[in-house]
Design a protein around this motif. Sequence first.
Motif, mmCIF file in Angstrom:
data_model
loop_
_atom_site.group_PDB
_atom_site.id
_atom_site.type_symbol
_atom_site.label_atom_id
_atom_site.label_comp_id
_atom_site.label_asym_id
_atom_site.label_seq_id
_atom_site.Cartn_x
_atom_site.Cartn_y
_atom_site.Cartn_z
ATOM 1 N N PRO A 556 5.863 3.563 -11.027
ATOM 2 C CA PRO A 556 5.375 4.810 -11.903
ATOM 3 C C PRO A 556 4.285 4.744 -12.865
ATOM 4 N N ASP A 557 4.252 3.727 -13.631
ATOM 5 C CA ASP A 557 3.230 3.338 -14.588
ATOM 6 C C ASP A 557 1.899 3.136 -13.843
ATOM 7 N N MET A 558 1.823 2.801 -12.752
ATOM 8 C CA MET A 558 0.589 2.669 -12.233
ATOM 9 C C MET A 558 -0.209 4.078 -11.726
ATOM 10 N N GLY A 559 0.649 4.925 -12.149
ATOM 11 C CA GLY A 559 -0.008 6.419 -11.710
ATOM 12 C C GLY A 559 -1.105 6.979 -12.419
ATOM 13 N N ARG A 560 -1.230 6.467 -13.701
ATOM 14 C CA ARG A 560 -2.181 6.984 -14.403
ATOM 15 C C ARG A 560 -3.559 6.044 -13.965
ATOM 16 N N TYR A 561 -3.531 5.157 -13.245
ATOM 17 C CA TYR A 561 -4.691 4.542 -12.524
ATOM 18 C C TYR A 561 -5.042 5.123 -11.211
ATOM 19 N N GLY A 562 -4.105 6.035 -10.645
ATOM 20 C CA GLY A 562 -4.513 6.562 -9.553
ATOM 21 C C GLY A 562 -3.796 5.952 -8.223
ATOM 22 N N VAL A 563 -2.987 4.909 -8.507
ATOM 23 C CA VAL A 563 -2.303 4.300 -7.411
ATOM 24 C C VAL A 563 -1.099 5.059 -6.974
ATOM 25 N N PRO A 564 -1.052 5.172 -5.681
ATOM 26 C CA PRO A 564 0.083 6.075 -5.170
ATOM 27 C C PRO A 564 1.510 5.488 -5.139
ATOM 28 N N LEU A 565 2.465 5.972 -5.239
ATOM 29 C CA LEU A 565 3.974 5.466 -5.439
ATOM 30 C C LEU A 565 4.477 4.989 -4.202
ATOM 31 N N MET A 566 3.770 4.067 -3.666
ATOM 32 C CA MET A 566 4.168 3.516 -2.240
ATOM 33 C C MET A 566 4.086 1.995 -2.200
ATOM 34 N N ASP A 567 4.215 1.264 -1.134
ATOM 35 C CA ASP A 567 3.756 -0.026 -0.975
ATOM 36 C C ASP A 567 2.306 -0.083 -0.808
ATOM 37 N N VAL A 568 1.431 -0.719 -1.774
ATOM 38 C CA VAL A 568 -0.037 -0.623 -1.504
ATOM 39 C C VAL A 568 -0.485 -2.086 -0.885
ATOM 40 N N GLU A 569 -1.209 -1.934 0.293
ATOM 41 C CA GLU A 569 -1.809 -3.194 0.623
ATOM 42 C C GLU A 569 -2.563 -3.929 -0.248
ATOM 43 N N GLY A 573 -3.450 -13.395 2.238
ATOM 44 C CA GLY A 573 -2.629 -14.554 1.984
ATOM 45 C C GLY A 573 -1.971 -14.108 0.536
ATOM 46 N N TYR A 574 -0.697 -14.848 0.560
ATOM 47 C CA TYR A 574 -0.035 -14.542 -0.944
ATOM 48 C C TYR A 574 0.887 -15.714 -1.196
ATOM 49 N N THR A 575 1.415 -15.663 -2.359
ATOM 50 C CA THR A 575 1.931 -16.821 -2.975
ATOM 51 C C THR A 575 3.367 -16.394 -3.303
ATOM 52 N N LEU A 576 4.349 -17.344 -3.294
ATOM 53 C CA LEU A 576 5.790 -17.172 -3.520
ATOM 54 C C LEU A 576 6.169 -17.957 -4.597
ATOM 55 N N VAL A 577 6.380 -17.246 -5.891
ATOM 56 C CA VAL A 577 6.618 -17.873 -7.137
ATOM 57 C C VAL A 577 8.345 -17.342 -7.563
ATOM 58 N N LYS A 578 8.668 -18.031 -8.690
ATOM 59 C CA LYS A 578 9.821 -17.731 -9.428
ATOM 60 C C LYS A 578 9.376 -17.487 -10.815
ATOM 61 N N LEU A 579 10.214 -16.826 -11.555
ATOM 62 C CA LEU A 579 9.924 -16.546 -12.776
ATOM 63 C C LEU A 579 10.433 -17.724 -13.815
ATOM 64 N N THR A 580 9.597 -18.010 -14.761
ATOM 65 C CA THR A 580 10.076 -19.074 -15.793
ATOM 66 C C THR A 580 9.966 -18.445 -17.196
ATOM 67 N N THR A 581 8.724 -18.059 -17.920
ATOM 68 C CA THR A 581 8.892 -17.295 -18.998
ATOM 69 C C THR A 581 8.230 -15.836 -18.864
ATOM 70 N N ALA A 582 7.596 -15.516 -17.730
ATOM 71 C CA ALA A 582 6.874 -14.330 -17.638
ATOM 72 C C ALA A 582 8.146 -13.219 -17.340
ATOM 73 N N ARG A 583 7.369 -12.041 -17.347
ATOM 74 C CA ARG A 583 8.588 -10.789 -17.010
ATOM 75 C C ARG A 583 7.636 -10.163 -15.712
ATOM 76 N N LYS A 584 8.423 -9.828 -14.785
ATOM 77 C CA LYS A 584 7.954 -8.965 -13.430
ATOM 78 C C LYS A 584 7.573 -7.882 -13.881
ATOM 79 N N THR A 585 6.493 -7.407 -13.129
ATOM 80 C CA THR A 585 5.991 -5.848 -13.478
ATOM 81 C C THR A 585 5.750 -5.396 -12.164
ATOM 82 N N ALA A 586 5.847 -5.951 -10.900
ATOM 83 C CA ALA A 586 5.769 -5.404 -9.695
ATOM 84 C C ALA A 586 6.463 -6.312 -8.639
ATOM 85 N N ASP A 587 6.965 -5.685 -7.542
ATOM 86 C CA ASP A 587 7.318 -6.882 -6.357
ATOM 87 C C ASP A 587 6.094 -7.005 -5.782
#
Length: 754
Positions: A556-569, A573-587
């Motif tokens: 929802p916090d992306m809405g103020r930037y005009g991002v629709p509430l959906m899975d956005v392409e 390519g992409y990278t698989l990672v796991k958290l250490t000290t960071a916090r996740k803000t989107a999947d």
Amino acid sequence: MHYPRAVQVFYARATVSGVLLMSKEVSAMNTLSTSRRAFLRSAGAAGSALVAGVPTVTGEPAGTGRECPWFRNTSRMLHLDSHFAGFEEIYRDFDAERAARMYADAGFQMVSYFAKCWGGYSYYPTGIGIVHPTCRADFTGEMTAALKKRGVRRIVYFMMMTERNLHRDHPEWVNHNDPAAWAPENIKKNDVAIMCYNSPYVDRVAIPQMKEILARYDVDGFFIDIVVQQYLEWNCYCPCCRELYGQEVGGEIPRSDSDRNAFAYRKWSNHRMERLMEHVYREISGVKPDAAIIFNYSWMFTYPVTPPAFIPHLTWDTPTPNVGNFSYNFSLEARYLNTLPDVPFSLMNTRGNNWGEYNLREPEAFQQECAILLSGCGGNYLSDIPYPSGNPDPAVYDAFGGVNRRFQRLEPMLAGSKPVREVAVLHSADSIWSKSPLRPKPSWNYTPPYHSVAGAHKALTELHVELGIINSQVCLDSLGEYRALILSDQRILSEREAAGIRTFVRDGGALLVTHETGTRDLENSSLDDFSIADLLGVKFIASVPDAGNCFIRATPDMGRYGVPLMDVEAGGGYTLVKLTTARKTADLVPPYRGAKAGPPDESPCGPGVTVNSYGQGIVVYCAADLFGGYYRKGTPNMRKLADWMLGLAYPEGSRLLVLENTPVAVEAFYTERGNERFVHLVNYSADKRDTGTPQVQSIPEVHGITVRLRLNGRPSDVELIPEGTRVDFTWSDGWLRFRALPLGIHAVYRFRWA
């Protein structure tokens, strides 16, 4: 035979009605070759003593500084692109005095004109080259004298690599891009050959002919075409290259990407290109110390390495409108070139939609394109496609003169201005070579290795963020002067770069990182983890580089930037990672059920966007190649995702320049000089079109743009220049705010302090 793009351009330029060479031209060429062979037999010892042509340069680096200071005050240039190999009766009734007068009256300070064309023909009575069989005039000499009389600088175009005769006697000097074993019978004896720069041809023919021109005519230097392409677009397996590679590296030249030496070969090939340029410079400057050598295409965005001190000027003919977009390419190149230390630059645009085309685009197109160069602290290099007579068309120079007149009014007001350093985008040469195949795909446009940085430029300019694209050396030297840094899939980071980036973030700098950044070492081998994993706060698990697409699950916090509430392409390519000290803000969401591409799966596969604190700074990591995807597809929602991510690391309230109510087609440049600041607004518009090339014309005015600047003190005035119109503004809490006047093609606002 399939030729690379550069050679295809030659054929497109040289062919007339489908006929490349006429029989009597070939006959005349052969009659000229006898005296030429005699000259070649007596060529200097420097060439004959070489095993493989270009020597390894030893001693001190060439030049202690740029020896052509006049280039610093030269920003209105003209190129006459006269590839007349396929024409008869060229320069018949040519009037050099009238032509030179027209160029001078149109406001040009320098003209580049031909001595030797793509087709291998010379346009003056040479004792070394092959004179065009129907050229009765000494075009090069007459043009030189007429321009000199009017105080116009003179640069002659010289095609080093094409040969019309000697390749028959020395097939081992011909560029050979087939990795199969070389043999003389495999070299086709075409009318024109592309000669290898690592062969003795350079010292026996090319450089002696350039020295011949210097001896005959009072020229200021040479425009040498197509040097860098041989190293970035095709490989050579001729005997000279194979022997040289064996001596300097060892073994055989790699033939495929699977060869463990493929990356090393690309680096070696780049080194040979640089040695060639320095060798040419040394030879020419030995005759005329202040001769300017322009190597077209070299040291540009496509080769992100700081040029050596002997390079006096940078330029290239960017993709023309029928295959590219001058407005985009000029902006991208300018934002890279204006970060290089102490070297002026320009970019070429054509009168028509392509080289070799004789139509004339609208004046608004030239005004808009050249406004981008002026705003980006560069010069214009307008280009004409002359008729075979060589006599210019007044209508063309009426249009060009209008561009130059605006340049002339603004030049003294803007001279010496530099871009304000706010957001940097790293453009690492090693990262480019790591992504490049052994046999790069020929293209006038930017190929896939460049997409991630080119897409960052596209997104940020549309978001009206002031940015500079910096190579690795500039990053090491000046990163601390920026406020935010973007690492868009920069695979290779040296230890010094990584250390500098850590210091930058620790001291409060903002960092946005994407995809495989920092996952390879300096030899292009995969690392077990990110080289800056401590900054990112995530651990590398695996990369999926060949995916067709992936998605970021919107919140929802992306809405103020005009991002629709959906899975956005969000790219491929992409990278698989796991958290250490960071916090996740989107999947991060992969394609459906393990497919290479398709709709989003129901379940995410890990963190897509994360935020980590490091010292006083903030680091945002995106697991997708977001900017590369945006360059390829241009989907607005990808730009909105980028806006949201940049806001996490470097929010709008911290920025130096903010535009409100501004269309994406308007670009802003923010520059400074002493106690002055300048904001340039450049408007773009093209017609609707189903087929063919969109035309820039009838650019509509834009109303209601608001400009906000964070400044250290209240300026004494805001003025629209060169018109001299004062603009009302407000000043509060360190922010200057004003409403821009209706924007046509280009507006420049100046801010001064008493």
